[in-house]
Design an enzyme around this catalytic site. Structure first.
Site: not given
Length: 250
Positions: A93, A159, A174
Site C-alpha cells: 500500500p 492482456r 478498453d
C-alpha cells in the site's frame, strides 16, 4: 515474440491457482506468451514449523514477515534462471499507484518479474533495502495480502501482450487505452423491454458510429473521471466536443 515471465513469491500459492487456470490467463500461458510460477516462501524457512513471520521489534501489534525466507526465495528464483535480469516488485500500500501506463510498460518487460506478496502487518524493511526494486499499490486501501494485487497486475499486463486477446485492438479500445473511459456497448436484441439501442449503431455508417463512440467516451470521462482529461491525448475536435458537453451539463 518473447514470453512475459512472472515469479510470484507468496505464503499462500493456492490463492493464485484458480485465476491462473481460467480464461485469458490460461490461454496466454498455453500460447507461451505468459509464464507464471509461484514460490512458497515457507519452503525457505529454517525451522520445522516453517515460521515466516515474527513479532515486531518495538512492541507494536501484528506480525512482520521475516527477512531470511524471503531473501532466500528471491535468491532461488534468480538461481533457477541464471544470467537473466530480474525486476523485483513488492505489492504494498506504500507503493506507486498501479495504472494502465504501468501495465503497458510491464507488458513489454524483458526481465523476469518477481512479484513479492506481503502479508500480515508488514515486511522486514531490510528486504526492501536489499532486493526490492519497486513498490506497487492498487490504491489507497489495504488487502489481507499481496496475492490478489499480484493477480491484478499479471492480468492487466498479460492482456496487452500482442496475441493474447483475439482482437489485437481490443486492449487499446478498453477504458484507459487512450487515456479515456470506454464508450457504451450494445448487442442483440435491438430493443429489450422498451430500451432501444441508439439508432446510429444500427445505421451502418462507420464514420458516424466512430464519432458517436468518441463523443460518448468523452462524455463518460467528463462525468465519471474528469481527472483523466488532464493527461489524455486529446485532439482539437475532442476539445471542441468537450466544450459542447460541458455546456449541455450547464
Amino acid at each position: 515474440m518473447g514470453t512475459l515471465n512472472f515469479e510470484v513469491l507468496t505464503l499462500f500459492p493456492g490463492i493464485l491457482t484458480g485465476p491462473l487456470s481460467e480464461s485469458i490467463l490460461k490461454r496466454a500461458q498455453e500460447k507461451k506468451l505468459l509464464s507464471v510460477r509461484t514460490w512458497n516462501i515457507r519452503d525457505y524457512t529454517g525451522d520445522k514449523h516453517r515460521t515466516a513471520d515474527d513479532s515486531p521489534y518495538g512492541g507494536e501489534a501484528g506480525m512482520v514477515l521475516k527477512p531470511e525466507p524471503i531473501m532466500k526465495a528471491v535468491e532461488a528464483v534468480k538461481a533457477a534462471s541464471p544470467g537473466e535480469e530480474t525486476l523485483t516488485i513488492l505489492l504494498s500500500p506504500q507503493g506507486r499507484l498501479f495504472d494502465q501506463r504501468y501495465a503497458e510498460r510491464l507488458s513489454r518487460e524483458t526481465r523476469r518479474v518477481i512479484l513479492l506478496c506481503g502479508h500480515y502487518e508488514a515486511i522486514d524493511e531490510r528486504v526492501k533495502d536489499a532486493v526490492v526494486d519497486e513498490e506497487l499499490s492498487l490504491g489507497d486501501y489495504v488487502l489481507t495480502g499481496g496475492e490478489l494485487a499480484a493477480l491484478v497486475v499479471i492480468d492487466a499486463a498479460a492482456r496487452l501482450i500482442p496475441g493474447v486477446l483475439g482482437d489485437e485492438e481490443s486492449a487499446y479500445r478498453d477504458s484507459f487505452g487512450d487515456g479515456l473511459l470506454d464508450h457504451p456497448h450494445y448487442t442483440r436484441p435491438a430493443e429489450y423491454r422498451g430500451m432501444k439501442v441508439p439508432e446510429v449503431l444500427l445505421s451502418g455508417n462507420h464514420d458516424a458510429i466512430g464519432k458517436w463512440r468518441r463523443r460518448q467516451s468523452l462524455r463518460a470521462t467528463l462525468i465519471k473521471r474528469p481527472d483523466l482529461l488532464e493527461t489524455a491525448d486529446l485532439s482539437d475536435e475532442d476539445r471542441k466536443v468537450l466544450e459542447e458537453l460541458k455546456q449541455e451539463r450547464g
